[in-house]
Design a protein around this motif. Structure first.
Motif, PDB file in Angstrom:
ATOM      1  N   ALA A 102      35.125 -10.414  55.394  1.00 13.29           N
ATOM      2  CA  ALA A 102      34.293 -10.785  54.239  1.00 13.29           C
ATOM      3  C   ALA A 102      34.039  -9.591  53.320  1.00 13.29           C
ATOM      4  N   TRP A 159      34.969 -11.604  61.225  1.00 13.20           N
ATOM      5  CA  TRP A 159      34.679 -12.342  59.995  1.00 13.20           C
ATOM      6  C   TRP A 159      33.930 -11.444  59.010  1.00 13.20           C
ATOM      7  N   VAL A 184      33.362 -15.186  54.571  1.00  9.24           N
ATOM      8  CA  VAL A 184      31.904 -15.162  54.374  1.00  9.24           C
ATOM      9  C   VAL A 184      31.288 -16.428  54.958  1.00  9.24           C
ATOM     10  N   GLU A 185      31.894 -17.560  54.675  1.00  5.74           N
ATOM     11  CA  GLU A 185      31.382 -18.835  55.176  1.00  5.74           C
ATOM     12  C   GLU A 185      31.394 -18.874  56.703  1.00  5.74           C
ATOM     13  N   HIS A 186      32.477 -18.415  57.311  1.00  2.09           N
ATOM     14  CA  HIS A 186      32.563 -18.391  58.772  1.00  2.09           C
ATOM     15  C   HIS A 186      31.545 -17.419  59.363  1.00  2.09           C
ATOM     16  N   LEU A 208      24.778  -9.869  52.892  1.00  4.89           N
ATOM     17  CA  LEU A 208      25.934 -10.040  52.020  1.00  4.89           C
ATOM     18  C   LEU A 208      25.931  -8.999  50.905  1.00  4.89           C
ATOM     19  N   GLY A 234      36.005  -9.567  50.183  1.00  2.38           N
ATOM     20  CA  GLY A 234      35.816 -10.629  49.203  1.00  2.38           C
ATOM     21  C   GLY A 234      36.382 -11.963  49.623  1.00  2.38           C
ATOM     22  N   ASP A 235      36.798 -12.106  50.863  1.00  2.00           N
ATOM     23  CA  ASP A 235      37.334 -13.364  51.375  1.00  2.00           C
ATOM     24  C   ASP A 235      36.188 -14.362  51.526  1.00  2.00           C
ATOM     25  N   THR A 236      36.118 -15.357  50.643  1.00  2.00           N
ATOM     26  CA  THR A 236      35.005 -16.314  50.653  1.00  2.00           C
ATOM     27  C   THR A 236      35.007 -17.184  51.901  1.00  2.00           C
ATOM     28  N   GLU A 237      36.177 -17.494  52.425  1.00  2.00           N
ATOM     29  CA  GLU A 237      36.244 -18.269  53.660  1.00  2.00           C
ATOM     30  C   GLU A 237      35.670 -17.470  54.824  1.00  2.00           C
TER      31      GLU A 237
END
Length: 194
Positions: A30, A26, A38-40, A75, A33-36
């Motif tokens: 991330a 993950w 980042v959330e995971h 981040l 730039g994959d926001t999903e």
């Protein structure tokens, strides 16, 4: 696309290694730039970071702020993460630095407290209706008897489940030193319990 499903395993060590591999994947996703992702990544490691900074700083009110600071730092520097270590070990080393910086900030900013009996005020502020509250207090008291280095090594390996190698990376010391600190912490705790 990375899946969040982990293989079912009875072995807790392989389960943790699988979770570490997933969190690392993950983190690497991330970076792009994959926001999903980042959330995971944040969800996968938030609890471990919060537990770790709670034990290091011994201030429950500051723990959430330090965990948030850790993720902000991570981040911000995620583009430099290359996956050479697990994302968990990398993030916990950032958390350690965040706690140290918090101590440094607190040291230069002395705070006055007006309450004549501050210990009583702290005891009243603690929630007692939580299951396992008394056990947690006893555990904190026992861990408080250890030196900072031994407590950190013990918490990283025995409570957060990091391998000795990962704990060495987080602590910034050799693996043998971590092993020694954990062994001595266990011996000291056993003396207190028995």
């Amino acid at each position: 696309m990375i899946t969040s499903a982990l293989p079912v395993s009875a072995d807790p060590r392989s389960k943790r290694e699988s979770a570490d591999a997933s969190a690392t994947a993950w983190a690497l996703a991330a970076r792009t730039g994959d926001t999903e992702a980042v959330e995971h990544f944040v969800r996968a490691l938030h609890r471990d970071v919060l537990r770790y900074v709670s034990y290091l700083c011994a201030d429950p009110q500051a723990a959430e702020d330090l965990a948030q600071d850790t993720f902000l730092r991570a981040l911000g520097s995620l583009h430099r993460f290359e996956g050479r270590s697990s994302a968990r070990a990398w993030l916990l080393s950032i958390a350690r630095r965040a706690v140290i910086d918090g101590f440094r900030r607190a040291a230069v900013r002395p705070q006055q407290y007006d309450c004549p009996d501050w210990e009583l005020a702290v005891e009243r502020a603690q929630r007692e209706d939580v299951p396992g509250f008394d056990d947690g207090i006893v555990l904190l008291d026992l861990l408080g008897t250890l030196s900072d280095e031994r407590r950190e090594a013990f918490v990283l390996t025995q409570m957060l489940g990091l391998s000795y190698q990962e704990a060495a990376v987080v602590s910034g010391c050799p693996v043998g030193t971590v092993r020694s600190r954990v062994a001595r912490a266990r011996a000291a705790l056993m003396e207190l319990v028995v």
